[in-house]
Design a protein around this motif. Structure first.
Motif, PDB file in Angstrom:
ATOM      1  N   SER A  84     -90.845 -90.443   3.554  1.00 36.90           N
ATOM      2  CA  SER A  84     -90.210 -90.080   4.653  1.00 36.90           C
ATOM      3  C   SER A  84     -91.667 -88.252   4.619  1.00 36.90           C
ATOM      4  O   SER A  84     -92.007 -88.012   5.383  1.00 36.90           O
ATOM      5  CB  SER A  84     -88.866 -89.498   4.183  1.00 36.90           C
ATOM      6  OG  SER A  84     -88.741 -88.518   4.735  1.00 36.90           O
ATOM      7  N   GLY A  87     -94.321 -89.498   6.699  1.00 32.41           N
ATOM      8  CA  GLY A  87     -94.000 -89.048   7.833  1.00 32.41           C
ATOM      9  C   GLY A  87     -94.650 -88.022   8.250  1.00 32.41           C
ATOM     10  O   GLY A  87     -94.199 -87.843   9.487  1.00 32.41           O
ATOM     11  N   LYS A  91     -96.617 -86.419  11.532  1.00 27.75           N
ATOM     12  CA  LYS A  91     -95.684 -85.591  12.094  1.00 27.75           C
ATOM     13  C   LYS A  91     -96.812 -84.196  12.448  1.00 27.75           C
ATOM     14  O   LYS A  91     -97.468 -83.570  13.919  1.00 27.75           O
ATOM     15  CB  LYS A  91     -94.245 -84.628  11.852  1.00 27.75           C
ATOM     16  CG  LYS A  91     -94.100 -83.857  12.853  1.00 27.75           C
ATOM     17  CD  LYS A  91     -92.570 -83.610  12.815  1.00 27.75           C
ATOM     18  CE  LYS A  91     -92.583 -82.423  11.724  1.00 27.75           C
ATOM     19  NZ  LYS A  91     -91.508 -82.321  11.437  1.00 27.75           N
ATOM     20  N   ASP A 102     -92.906 -93.799   9.772  1.00 28.43           N
ATOM     21  CA  ASP A 102     -93.001 -93.381   8.515  1.00 28.43           C
ATOM     22  C   ASP A 102     -91.341 -93.766   8.114  1.00 28.43           C
ATOM     23  O   ASP A 102     -90.660 -93.595   7.653  1.00 28.43           O
ATOM     24  CB  ASP A 102     -93.888 -92.967   7.735  1.00 28.43           C
ATOM     25  CG  ASP A 102     -94.819 -93.410   7.180  1.00 28.43           C
ATOM     26  OD1 ASP A 102     -94.887 -94.525   7.214  1.00 28.43           O
ATOM     27  OD2 ASP A 102     -95.994 -92.651   6.991  1.00 28.43           O
ATOM     28  N   GLN A 103     -91.249 -92.908   9.099  1.00 34.22           N
ATOM     29  CA  GLN A 103     -89.497 -92.273   8.615  1.00 34.22           C
ATOM     30  C   GLN A 103     -87.925 -93.387   9.044  1.00 34.22           C
ATOM     31  O   GLN A 103     -87.208 -93.669   8.028  1.00 34.22           O
ATOM     32  CB  GLN A 103     -89.111 -90.934   9.721  1.00 34.22           C
ATOM     33  CG  GLN A 103     -89.869 -89.856   9.930  1.00 34.22           C
ATOM     34  CD  GLN A 103     -89.500 -89.575   8.788  1.00 34.22           C
ATOM     35  OE1 GLN A 103     -88.856 -89.501   7.268  1.00 34.22           O
ATOM     36  NE2 GLN A 103     -90.818 -88.406   8.325  1.00 34.22           N
ATOM     37  N   SER A 107     -85.628 -94.399   6.266  1.00 31.94           N
ATOM     38  CA  SER A 107     -84.346 -94.635   6.309  1.00 31.94           C
ATOM     39  C   SER A 107     -84.046 -96.539   6.189  1.00 31.94           C
ATOM     40  O   SER A 107     -82.494 -96.819   5.585  1.00 31.94           O
ATOM     41  CB  SER A 107     -83.635 -94.711   8.378  1.00 31.94           C
ATOM     42  OG  SER A 107     -84.520 -92.879   7.908  1.00 31.94           O
ATOM     43  N   SER A 115     -82.225 -86.646   6.035  1.00 30.68           N
ATOM     44  CA  SER A 115     -83.012 -86.622   5.834  1.00 30.68           C
ATOM     45  C   SER A 115     -84.621 -86.970   6.746  1.00 30.68           C
ATOM     46  O   SER A 115     -84.584 -87.102   7.209  1.00 30.68           O
ATOM     47  CB  SER A 115     -84.020 -86.224   4.939  1.00 30.68           C
ATOM     48  OG  SER A 115     -83.023 -84.457   4.097  1.00 30.68           O
ATOM     49  N   ALA A 116     -84.477 -88.454   6.556  1.00 33.66           N
ATOM     50  CA  ALA A 116     -85.475 -89.070   6.886  1.00 33.66           C
ATOM     51  C   ALA A 116     -84.568 -89.328   8.447  1.00 33.66           C
ATOM     52  O   ALA A 116     -85.482 -89.710   9.156  1.00 33.66           O
ATOM     53  CB  ALA A 116     -85.117 -91.126   6.533  1.00 33.66           C
ATOM     54  N   HIS A 117     -83.335 -89.391   8.706  1.00 34.94           N
ATOM     55  CA  HIS A 117     -82.698 -90.185  10.047  1.00 34.94           C
ATOM     56  C   HIS A 117     -83.379 -88.611  11.178  1.00 34.94           C
ATOM     57  O   HIS A 117     -83.182 -88.664  11.452  1.00 34.94           O
ATOM     58  CB  HIS A 117     -81.733 -90.106   9.522  1.00 34.94           C
ATOM     59  CG  HIS A 117     -81.394 -91.208   9.482  1.00 34.94           C
ATOM     60  ND1 HIS A 117     -81.190 -92.558  10.024  1.00 34.94           N
ATOM     61  CD2 HIS A 117     -80.680 -91.860   8.106  1.00 34.94           C
ATOM     62  CE1 HIS A 117     -80.925 -94.004  10.012  1.00 34.94           C
ATOM     63  NE2 HIS A 117     -79.802 -93.560   8.319  1.00 34.94           N
ATOM     64  N   GLU A 119     -85.672 -86.493  10.462  1.00 37.65           N
ATOM     65  CA  GLU A 119     -87.269 -86.045  10.428  1.00 37.65           C
ATOM     66  C   GLU A 119     -87.363 -86.720  11.599  1.00 37.65           C
ATOM     67  O   GLU A 119     -88.049 -87.034  12.886  1.00 37.65           O
ATOM     68  CB  GLU A 119     -87.639 -86.654   9.183  1.00 37.65           C
ATOM     69  CG  GLU A 119     -88.150 -85.219   8.244  1.00 37.65           C
ATOM     70  CD  GLU A 119     -88.743 -83.867   8.786  1.00 37.65           C
ATOM     71  OE1 GLU A 119     -88.638 -84.221   9.841  1.00 37.65           O
ATOM     72  OE2 GLU A 119     -88.803 -83.330   8.366  1.00 37.65           O
ATOM     73  N   LEU A 120     -86.651 -88.490  11.697  1.00 34.26           N
ATOM     74  CA  LEU A 120     -86.859 -89.539  12.880  1.00 34.26           C
ATOM     75  C   LEU A 120     -86.645 -88.305  14.176  1.00 34.26           C
ATOM     76  O   LEU A 120     -87.188 -88.842  15.393  1.00 34.26           O
ATOM     77  CB  LEU A 120     -86.076 -90.472  12.308  1.00 34.26           C
ATOM     78  CG  LEU A 120     -86.591 -91.702  13.309  1.00 34.26           C
ATOM     79  CD1 LEU A 120     -87.823 -92.158  13.317  1.00 34.26           C
ATOM     80  CD2 LEU A 120     -85.067 -92.590  12.879  1.00 34.26           C
ATOM     81  N   SER A 136     -80.579 -90.414  16.662  1.00 37.41           N
ATOM     82  CA  SER A 136     -80.957 -90.038  15.295  1.00 37.41           C
ATOM     83  C   SER A 136     -80.621 -88.472  14.216  1.00 37.41           C
ATOM     84  O   SER A 136     -80.349 -88.554  12.848  1.00 37.41           O
ATOM     85  CB  SER A 136     -82.111 -90.561  15.226  1.00 37.41           C
ATOM     86  OG  SER A 136     -82.570 -91.179  15.532  1.00 37.41           O
TER      87      SER A 136
END
Length: 290
Positions: A84, A87, A91, A102-103, A107, A115-117, A119-120, A136
């Motif tokens: 994450s 990622g 970005k 990466d995100q 996930s 947080s990964a969802h 950021e995606l 997401s």
């Protein structure tokens, strides 16, 4: 345990505690120095590589941060936080495909890692894939319902979609929780789009604003307390000067000047990095104008 091992462990703990304090204070260069000493003493310390990557990210050294995240992943390929964090660096380098990959990996390793969802979702927003951005971010909100940044980002995505009523709900909640001026600005713009009593609502909400720094000048512009020139003058950094073009475009739209709005929105697209919300929102607004 031998004396040498004890000394090595004490050195790691000493420099890690210093690095942690530096990170919390935003002293990223000091954190990098101390974490480098940790890594010298313990070359297989994945957390030290990850945290040095975060510190380098804070310094704007995104390539260097990716090197550190790669080193951490090589030691522990199941450390979801590292994917994450990497990622986020991708970005900020504008490589949205690698950022999304990466995100998604983070996930998959930890499906409840909100947080990964989120950021995606932000990466999808950068890519102007608004349906997937909302999807997401909705997952992130289901896992962390009161996290204001997740609500704010979904509000941004709804705004860009043209779903202004949904944007109002998310942005109001985000503002109520975090007193975030950016959430307030997009909340006002969404209200304008729905022909709500936007000016009176902005007066009420702005009275609760606790931090009067950028972008508070834009709040003053929308309240008709600052001129366009004064708002531009209040923008103190290149990023702020880029952002202000989007808000000037919206201000011109509110006043019915579509030609000047178009110029300002086009200037925002040229000036804002592609991961800025104002860049995505300016593109969406120009599409609506067309």
């Amino acid at each position: 345990m031998g004396g040498g091992d004890m000394l090595r462990r004490l050195k790691v703990l000493f420099h890690y505690s210093k690095a942690d304090a530096a990170l919390r204070r935003g002293k990223f260069d000091r954190a990098v120095d101390d974490l480098s000493k940790v890594i010298q003493a313990a070359p297989d310390n994945t957390a030290a590589y990850h945290d040095r990557g975060v510190a380098r990210q804070g310094m704007g050294n995104y390539r260097g941060s990716i090197d550190d995240f790669n080193a951490a992943i090589a030691i522990d390929p199941r450390m979801m936080m590292t994917y994450s964090s990497r990622g986020i660096s991708w970005k900020l380098l504008g490589d949205f495909e690698r950022a999304a990959s990466d995100q998604a990996k983070a996930s998959a390793l930890s499906p409840r890692f909100a947080s990964a969802h989120a950021e995606l979702g932000v990466v999808y927003l950068c890519k102007h894939d608004l349906d997937n951005a909302v999807r997401s971010l909705t997952t992130a909100i289901s896992l962390a319902p009161n996290e204001p940044n997740h609500l704010k980002q979904r509000g941004f995505a709804f705004f860009c979609q043209g779903n202004f009523k949904a944007a109002i709900v998310d942005l109001q909640q985000a503002y109520d929780i975090a007193n975030d001026a950016y959430a307030l600005l997009f909340l006002h713009l969404a209200r304008v789009k729905t022909n709500a009593n936007a000016s009176a609502a902005l007066e009420t909400d702005a009275s609760q604003l606790r931090t009067w720094h950028w972008p508070s000048a834009v709040v003053g512009l929308f309240l008709e307390r600052l001129s366009a020139d004064a708002t531009i003058a209040a923008a103190g950094t290149p990023d702020e000067l880029a952002e202000v073009q989007f808000y000037l475009g919206q201000w011109h739209l509110i006043h019915g000047d579509r030609a000047e709005a178009r110029k300002a929105l086009q200037a925002a697209i040229q000036a804002c990095p592609p991961w800025f919300t104002e860049h995505t929102a300016a593109l969406a607004e120009l599409q609506r104008l067309d």
